[in-house]
Motif scaffolding. Structure first.
Motif, PDB file in Angstrom:
ATOM      1  N   LEU A 102       0.807  -1.214   0.000  1.00 20.50           N
ATOM      2  CA  LEU A 102       0.000   0.000   0.000  1.00 20.50           C
ATOM      3  C   LEU A 102       0.845   1.271   0.000  1.00 20.50           C
ATOM      4  CD1 LEU A 102      -2.775  -1.013   2.574  1.00 20.50           C
ATOM      5  CD2 LEU A 102      -3.086  -0.635   0.122  1.00 20.50           C
ATOM      6  N   SER A 103       2.057   1.187   0.542  1.00 20.96           N
ATOM      7  CA  SER A 103       2.873   2.393   0.663  1.00 20.96           C
ATOM      8  C   SER A 103       3.866   2.584  -0.474  1.00 20.96           C
ATOM      9  CB  SER A 103       3.648   2.371   1.988  1.00 20.96           C
ATOM     10  OG  SER A 103       4.532   1.263   2.027  1.00 20.96           O
ATOM     11  N   LYS A 104       4.343   1.492  -1.073  1.00 22.76           N
ATOM     12  CA  LYS A 104       5.419   1.614  -2.064  1.00 22.76           C
ATOM     13  C   LYS A 104       5.037   1.177  -3.477  1.00 22.76           C
ATOM     14  CE  LYS A 104       8.376   3.058   0.995  1.00 22.76           C
ATOM     15  NZ  LYS A 104       8.875   4.457   0.981  1.00 22.76           N
ATOM     16  N   VAL A 105       3.982   0.412  -3.620  1.00 25.86           N
ATOM     17  CA  VAL A 105       3.580  -0.060  -4.946  1.00 25.86           C
ATOM     18  C   VAL A 105       2.574   0.919  -5.528  1.00 25.86           C
ATOM     19  CG1 VAL A 105       2.487  -1.931  -6.225  1.00 25.86           C
ATOM     20  CG2 VAL A 105       4.018  -2.454  -4.318  1.00 25.86           C
ATOM     21  N   TYR A 106       2.754   1.242  -6.817  1.00 29.41           N
ATOM     22  CA  TYR A 106       1.842   2.204  -7.448  1.00 29.41           C
ATOM     23  C   TYR A 106       0.434   1.627  -7.495  1.00 29.41           C
ATOM     24  CZ  TYR A 106      -0.587   4.991 -10.890  1.00 29.41           C
ATOM     25  OH  TYR A 106      -1.521   5.770 -11.527  1.00 29.41           O
ATOM     26  N   MET A 107      -0.510   2.444  -7.081  1.00 29.24           N
ATOM     27  CA  MET A 107      -1.915   2.045  -7.065  1.00 29.24           C
ATOM     28  C   MET A 107      -2.764   3.310  -7.185  1.00 29.24           C
ATOM     29  SD  MET A 107      -3.829  -0.206  -4.109  1.00 29.24           S
ATOM     30  CE  MET A 107      -2.455  -1.355  -4.106  1.00 29.24           C
ATOM     31  N   TYR A 109      -5.236   6.201  -6.539  1.00 33.15           N
ATOM     32  CA  TYR A 109      -5.503   6.821  -5.240  1.00 33.15           C
ATOM     33  C   TYR A 109      -6.817   6.323  -4.643  1.00 33.15           C
ATOM     34  CZ  TYR A 109      -6.574  10.414  -1.791  1.00 33.15           C
ATOM     35  OH  TYR A 109      -6.915  11.077  -0.635  1.00 33.15           O
ATOM     36  N   ARG A 110      -7.868   6.286  -5.437  1.00 30.40           N
ATOM     37  CA  ARG A 110      -9.175   5.889  -4.911  1.00 30.40           C
ATOM     38  C   ARG A 110      -9.181   4.426  -4.478  1.00 30.40           C
ATOM     39  NH1 ARG A 110     -14.066   8.856  -8.297  1.00 30.40           N
ATOM     40  NH2 ARG A 110     -13.445  11.015  -7.762  1.00 30.40           N
ATOM     41  N   ILE A 111      -8.518   3.576  -5.260  1.00 33.13           N
ATOM     42  CA  ILE A 111      -8.449   2.157  -4.890  1.00 33.13           C
ATOM     43  C   ILE A 111      -7.699   2.004  -3.570  1.00 33.13           C
ATOM     44  CG2 ILE A 111      -7.548  -0.098  -5.543  1.00 33.13           C
ATOM     45  CD1 ILE A 111      -7.980   0.656  -8.439  1.00 33.13           C
ATOM     46  N   ARG A 112      -6.595   2.735  -3.419  1.00 34.67           N
ATOM     47  CA  ARG A 112      -5.824   2.678  -2.182  1.00 34.67           C
ATOM     48  C   ARG A 112      -6.669   3.133  -0.996  1.00 34.67           C
ATOM     49  NH1 ARG A 112      -0.251   3.187  -1.834  1.00 34.67           N
ATOM     50  NH2 ARG A 112      -0.243   4.081  -3.937  1.00 34.67           N
ATOM     51  N   GLN A 113      -7.411   4.222  -1.167  1.00 35.05           N
ATOM     52  CA  GLN A 113      -8.232   4.741  -0.085  1.00 35.05           C
ATOM     53  C   GLN A 113      -9.346   3.767   0.294  1.00 35.05           C
ATOM     54  OE1 GLN A 113      -5.953   7.162   0.904  1.00 35.05           O
ATOM     55  NE2 GLN A 113      -7.851   8.031   1.693  1.00 35.05           N
TER      56      GLN A 113
END
Length: 284
Positions: A102-107, A109-113
């Motif tokens: 969650l912190s270092k792999v590109y994802m 923004y909305r999916i991460r949230q």
């Protein structure tokens, strides 16, 4: 001159008030531990007198000997230690992997949230709300009264906490380190195992201690999912309470003995503990 004296007097008064408040807080925090230890050494009659004896003048080791004579008490100690250590290891490993992703792999923004909010919601749920579903699932899998049942349960409940805590530690690590590892040809797994984990050891130590304490002291699911084979120490302590008696001495003695492994575990990770508690406090 008078103004200077007034200023010095105010400083001394403020310092005195600070010391008094600190002493009061320390007493409030330390008194339960003091009461636990002293009760463990009291005679049975001294535990039920009114008013209570704050400073006992006599003591006995009978409460400890009675606890050690309980049938299968050694097995119950081993059950608690095994379940706490394995669930801590699994929780920290899986939670660290998820937090690193969650912190270092590109994802997006909305999916991460959405993922982070979902993890937080899972953590917010009171354990009692999922007790019956867990009991039905564990019984359906024929895992009742097994170590695996409690290990899976404790790991599942500690994962959200581990993810959120480790997420902060990983986010405080400079991105330049990760980029340099990518330039050197390191894979995602190599960056996680060989670079990020060693740098995050202080955070892992803090997370492991909190996770171990939760699993070591957990009572609700231990009382529901076990009966004898995988019985843990909190369930044994609860057995000293009934509608007919309340054995304060034995309860306190066993509780005092339960503190020792936690202190040993914290001592083994002390090297990283203070660094972990202040990790990321100062931005450069």
């Amino acid at each position: 001159m008078a103004a200077a004296r007034t200023f010095v007097s105010q400083q001394r008064l403020g310092r005195l008030l600070l010391y008094l408040v600190t002493a009061a807080v320390l007493v409030a925090v330390a008194f339960p531990a003091y009461w636990l230890v002293t009760t463990a050494f009291k005679y049975e009659v001294d535990t039920i007198v009114s008013p209570p004896i704050i400073l006992p003048l006599r003591g006995t080791l009978r409460n400890f000997t009675d606890v050690l004579r309980v049938e299968h008490i050694g097995q119950f100690f081993l059950n608690s230690a095994l379940i706490a250590l394995v669930s801590t290891g699994l929780g920290v490993l899986l939670g660290s992997m998820a937090a690193y992703s969650l912190s270092k792999v590109y994802m997006a923004y909305r999916i991460r949230q959405v993922i982070m909010i979902w993890i937080l919601i899972v953590r917010i749920f009171p354990p009692i709300t999922t007790a019956i579903p867990y009991f039905v699932i564990i019984r359906g899998l024929n895992l009742s009264d097994t170590h695996v049942a409690l290990i899976l349960t404790h790991t599942a409940f500690t994962l959200p906490f581990v993810i959120w805590l480790m997420l902060g530690f990983f986010q405080d690590l400079p991105d330049a380190i990760d980029k340099a590892a990518i330039m050197d040809g390191c894979s995602l797994w190599q960056r996680f195992c060989q670079i990020t984990l060693p740098l995050a050891l202080p955070g892992i130590a803090v997370t492991a201690i909190f996770t171990f304490i939760y699993s070591w002291n957990e009572f609700l699911y231990a009382s529901m999912l076990t009966s004898r084979t995988a019985k843990t120490l909190p369930v044994v302590i609860a057995g000293y309470m009934s509608d007919k008696f309340l054995r304060w001495g034995e309860m306190s003695a066993l509780a005092a003995m339960m503190v020792v492994p936690v202190m040993i575990f914290a001592g083994l990770t002390q090297r990283y503990l203070v660094r972990g508690l202040t990790f990321g406090a100062v931005k450069e």
